[in-house]
Design a protein around this motif. Structure first.
Motif, PDB file in Angstrom:
ATOM      1  N   LYS A  53       0.835  -1.196   0.000  1.00  0.00           N
ATOM      2  CA  LYS A  53       0.000   0.000   0.000  1.00  0.00           C
ATOM      3  C   LYS A  53       0.873   1.250   0.000  1.00  0.00           C
ATOM      4  O   LYS A  53       2.094   1.174   0.115  1.00  0.00           O
ATOM      5  N   ILE A  54       0.256   2.396  -0.116  1.00  0.00           N
ATOM      6  CA  ILE A  54       0.969   3.666  -0.196  1.00  0.00           C
ATOM      7  C   ILE A  54       0.921   4.365   1.161  1.00  0.00           C
ATOM      8  O   ILE A  54      -0.166   4.698   1.654  1.00  0.00           O
ATOM      9  N   GLN A 114       1.158   7.332   3.979  1.00  0.00           N
ATOM     10  CA  GLN A 114       0.858   8.754   3.990  1.00  0.00           C
ATOM     11  C   GLN A 114       2.074   9.598   4.377  1.00  0.00           C
ATOM     12  O   GLN A 114       2.131  10.786   4.057  1.00  0.00           O
ATOM     13  N   VAL A 121      -0.966  11.936  -1.291  1.00  0.00           N
ATOM     14  CA  VAL A 121      -1.574  10.709  -1.802  1.00  0.00           C
ATOM     15  C   VAL A 121      -3.021  11.011  -2.147  1.00  0.00           C
ATOM     16  O   VAL A 121      -3.758  11.594  -1.339  1.00  0.00           O
ATOM     17  N   SER A 122      -3.431  10.664  -3.361  1.00  0.00           N
ATOM     18  CA  SER A 122      -4.833  10.785  -3.759  1.00  0.00           C
ATOM     19  C   SER A 122      -5.195   9.573  -4.600  1.00  0.00           C
ATOM     20  O   SER A 122      -4.379   9.107  -5.409  1.00  0.00           O
ATOM     21  N   GLU A 151      -5.266   6.643  -3.766  1.00  0.00           N
ATOM     22  CA  GLU A 151      -4.329   5.572  -3.417  1.00  0.00           C
ATOM     23  C   GLU A 151      -3.085   5.564  -4.300  1.00  0.00           C
ATOM     24  O   GLU A 151      -2.455   4.529  -4.494  1.00  0.00           O
ATOM     25  N   ARG A 152      -2.746   6.730  -4.848  1.00  0.00           N
ATOM     26  CA  ARG A 152      -1.505   6.862  -5.607  1.00  0.00           C
ATOM     27  C   ARG A 152      -0.753   8.090  -5.099  1.00  0.00           C
ATOM     28  O   ARG A 152      -1.363   9.138  -4.854  1.00  0.00           O
TER      29      ARG A 152
END
Length: 490
Positions: free
Chosen positions: A300-301, A303, A324-325, A327-328
């Motif tokens: 996952k990415i 924050q 992050v927006s 999930e990227r």
């Protein structure tokens, strides 16, 4: 100014743990730049505009909380002072009519906010420093009711261990002091964001630094503070001095200030985050439960909360942003150089010049910063802030030249080319850059209009205070037309 804090009381252990967490976040970001796809594609931009509230006499109105509650528009947020608001214009692409759509978004949002403010007999002013502001308005009691603002005040004032001393020598001189950062609420800005791919970040940041002096000279709109005429863009020296957390001894030793132009060109966004960690102690060491390594290892990415929070307390005029927006992750350059106003048209014209010039200069080979020394870029920054549209700047291949000549003969063609590379509609390109050309042709921007209007009022026998009130009322009338400032009559 960022997220609210859960707590505003920090221990030495908190600071040690926070510093370690920032390092952990930075190590994760370093790995992500090589392994994780960041958002790129069509250029995306955003705008933030800070706004002053005034009453019927054009004096600051301490009403932001009730106006925001009545307005109920998530695009508007409180700013540091109770007479400040911030409008966050939703990001969009720049191609086609993107810039015109930004302008319409601003006008629509301001119209709704103005109607709401009018119920409380308040009005909205887009200006770098409210000309009718006095020292009695910028006191601790007039900070917005926000825990983060009060925590910042306590931490910065505590780190300094003394009053904040202000000494600005311009057309006139201002010498004053404060035991709080509340005077920083005097400074209201327009901030531009441009999303870039990781490999392109350094070139866009360097280009932003290279043109900062040009931006200030053309966009200056802050000539008056506390009844004195100072620099064309007084925000710059005032913000630097009013939030300087360094004790005098640290300043004498060359310790870097938190409001900072920088001291070198960069090769990577990591250079800036490394400097944040190396030079600046934590101000708001609020720890988040996220383990960035575990999040990354799970696919996952993260924050990177601590990295972002610490970066938010280092006030670079061009600041790096990780976010992050959808999930990227993505990276942005946040351009914080310019004042608010005078009109939505002027703000978007400033944006067009910035986006176009940065796009063109970032693609040039060799780049402009290979022949423009960093010290020269900072000297241009100071000259643009001090002298405004009458400034003389230094530029490679040209030497020392009036900024109006530099822009008309060298930089406007480059901004045209940059907007073409961004796919901006030619009609909008020509309209917005025509506003910039109009300022150069007439020698009039927000700062010069304000100064001339006050001087004319004083020549008719008005006191300085009465002249500032009259000028601000006229400024409000012209602002509502959305005619760019170079067209305003004196």
């Amino acid at each position: 100014m960022g997220k609210d804090l859960v707590t505003a009381v920090f221990s030495p252990h908190d600071r040690v743990a926070f510093r370690r967490k920032v390092r952990r976040c930075l190590d994760v970001l370093t790995g992500m730049l090589d392994t994780v796809p960041f958002q790129a594609g069509a250029p995306t931009a955003g705008l933030e505009i800070e706004i002053n509230l005034v009453d019927a006499d054009a004096a600051p109105a301490m009403r932001n909380a009730e106006i925001l509650a009545d307005l109920g528009d998530p695009r508007f947020q409180p700013e540091l002072g109770r007479f400040n608001l911030e409008l966050n214009v939703p990001p969009r692409g720049l191609s086609g009519d993107g810039l015109a759509d930004f302008e319409q978004d601003i006008l629509d949002a301001l119209r709704g906010a103005a109607e709401c403010a009018g119920k409380g007999e308040c009005r909205l002013v887009l200006v770098g420093m409210l000309p009718t502001l006095t020292q009695d308005h910028v006191v601790l009691a007039n900070l917005s009711d926000n825990e983060r603002f009060r925590a910042l005040d306590a931490e910065i004032a505590g780190a300094r261990g003394d009053e904040f001393h202000i000494d600005i020598r311009g057309v006139e001189r201002l010498v004053t002091s404060s035991d709080t950062i509340a005077p920083e609420a005097s400074c209201t800005s327009a901030q531009f964001h441009i999303q870039v791919a990781p490999d392109d970040f350094a070139r866009h940041w360097n280009a932003s630094q290279a043109i900062a002096g040009v931006q200030l000279a053309l966009g200056a709109n802050s000539p008056f503070l506390y009844g004195r005429q100072l620099w064309a863009e007084t925000r710059i020296p005032f913000f630097e001095q009013a939030t300087d957390a360094r004790p005098d001894e640290f300043s004498a030793q060359g310790v870097r200030p938190r409001v900072w132009f920088g001291d070198r060109w960069i090769d990577s966004i990591l250079d800036l985050y490394e400097e944040n960690l190396r030079y600046f102690p934590p101000l708001l060491p609020e720890l988040n439960a996220e383990d960035p390594v575990a999040v990354r290892d799970s696919g996952k990415i993260p924050q990177l909360y601590e990295l972002r929070l610490h970066n938010g307390t280092v006030y670079r005029w061009n600041r790096p942003v990780y976010d992050v927006s959808a999930e990227r992750p993505h990276l942005r350059v946040e351009n914080r150089v310019l004042p608010s106003g005078p009109t939505a048209a002027d703000v978007v014209a400033n944006a067009a010049l910035y986006f176009g010039l940065v796009r063109k200069l970032a693609s040039d080979d060799p780049p402009i910063w290979s022949s423009l020394g960093f010290a020269a870029a900072e000297a241009n920054f100071r000259a643009g802030a001090r002298d405004g549209i009458s400034a003389c700047l230094t530029w490679p291949g040209v030497g020392e030249v009036p900024v109006t000549t530099l822009v008309r003969e060298v930089l406007l063609p480059q901004a045209h080319a940059g907007l073409d590379l961004l796919g901006v509609c030619p009609t909008q390109r020509d309209r917005l850059l025509g506003i910039i050309e109009g300022r150069c042709r007439t020698g009039r921007n927000g700062a010069s209009w304000q100064a001339a209007a006050v001087r004319a009022a004083e020549d008719r026998g008005l006191t300085r205070a009465a002249a500032l009130r009259e000028m601000t009322q006229r400024y409000l009338d012209h602002q509502r037309t959305n005619d760019p400032v170079h067209m305003w009559p004196l």
